[in-house]
Write an enzyme that holds these catalytic residues in place. Structure first.
Site, PDB file in Angstrom:
ATOM      1  N   PHE A 115       0.828  -1.200   0.000  1.00 49.05           N
ATOM      2  CA  PHE A 115       0.000   0.000   0.000  1.00 49.05           C
ATOM      3  C   PHE A 115       0.864   1.252   0.000  1.00 49.05           C
ATOM      4  O   PHE A 115       1.153   1.815  -1.047  1.00 49.05           O
ATOM      5  CB  PHE A 115      -0.978  -0.010   1.187  1.00 49.05           C
ATOM      6  CG  PHE A 115      -1.975  -1.136   1.132  1.00 49.05           C
ATOM      7  CD1 PHE A 115      -2.931  -1.188   0.135  1.00 49.05           C
ATOM      8  CD2 PHE A 115      -1.948  -2.157   2.070  1.00 49.05           C
ATOM      9  CE1 PHE A 115      -3.850  -2.231   0.064  1.00 49.05           C
ATOM     10  CE2 PHE A 115      -2.862  -3.199   2.020  1.00 49.05           C
ATOM     11  CZ  PHE A 115      -3.813  -3.241   1.013  1.00 49.05           C
ATOM     12  N   CYS A 116       1.274   1.705   1.164  1.00 52.18           N
ATOM     13  CA  CYS A 116       1.938   2.993   1.279  1.00 52.18           C
ATOM     14  C   CYS A 116       3.372   2.997   0.758  1.00 52.18           C
ATOM     15  O   CYS A 116       3.815   3.997   0.198  1.00 52.18           O
ATOM     16  CB  CYS A 116       1.865   3.479   2.717  1.00 52.18           C
ATOM     17  SG  CYS A 116       0.137   3.630   3.257  1.00 52.18           S
ATOM     18  N   ILE A 117       4.101   1.905   0.922  1.00 48.39           N
ATOM     19  CA  ILE A 117       5.462   1.841   0.373  1.00 48.39           C
ATOM     20  C   ILE A 117       5.381   1.889  -1.150  1.00 48.39           C
ATOM     21  O   ILE A 117       6.015   2.730  -1.803  1.00 48.39           O
ATOM     22  CB  ILE A 117       6.207   0.579   0.849  1.00 48.39           C
ATOM     23  CG1 ILE A 117       6.397   0.576   2.377  1.00 48.39           C
ATOM     24  CG2 ILE A 117       7.546   0.424   0.132  1.00 48.39           C
ATOM     25  CD1 ILE A 117       7.325   1.639   2.920  1.00 48.39           C
TER      26      ILE A 117
END
Length: 174
Positions: A115-117
């Site tokens: 997701f965020c990475i």
């Protein structure tokens, strides 16, 4: 040589929630090593906190929203910011802060890989930053479809080349 370090979502509710991240203790030690190296070199360090809406377990100020207590944060000189989306850039002033600090090469590490990475790596490149991704510096939890280890391996392979310079944390220099 990297110019800055970005640690994403190493928060109590994610790091120490009911589902534990893959190799979480090793990843925490790796992140603290990167933090020490960046601090020693005088490189700016940024910490993103995913912030949920009011009433959610990770709403701003809640115990689960806090950065994990064993992460080596120095709030007097490090840059902490909140985000509400997978991208650390959307709705934040991270890009402006990086440009003001003349950052060109950014090391990205933390949680969650898929997701965020992933999103932050891709957006950073679109904004003109060069991204270094320590293959051993990010983690996530198992999903019904894939084990965390497979998710991490897949993203390391997919992001390498087109989006990031893939390396191991021991080789990252600031």
């Amino acid at each position: 040589m990297a110019d800055a370090l970005l640690i994403i979502d190493m928060q109590t509710g994610l790091y120490d929630g009911p589902e534990k991240p893959f190799e979480r203790e090793r990843v925490l030690a790796t992140l603290n090593l990167l933090i020490q190296r960046a601090r020693h070199a005088g490189a700016p360090i940024f910490y993103a906190r995913h912030t949920g809406p009011a009433g959610s377990p990770i709403e701003a100020g809640s115990p689960l929203w806090q950065l994990w207590h064993e992460l080596e944060v120095d709030e007097s000189r490090d840059h902490l910011f909140n985000k509400t989306r997978p991208s650390c850039f959307l709705g934040t002033n991270l890009e402006q802060q990086l440009r003001a600090a003349q950052v060109k090469d950014l090391v990205i590490a933390g949680m969650k890989t898929q997701f965020c990475i992933d999103t932050t790596c891709r957006v950073a490149v679109e904004l003109g930053f060069s991204v270094v991704l320590p293959e051993d510096g990010h983690t996530c939890m198992d999903t019904p479809a894939l084990k965390a280890e497979a998710i991490i391996e897949h993203h390391n392979a997919t992001l390498a080349g087109a989006f990031v310079k893939r390396t191991c944390a021991a080789e990252v220099r600031f």
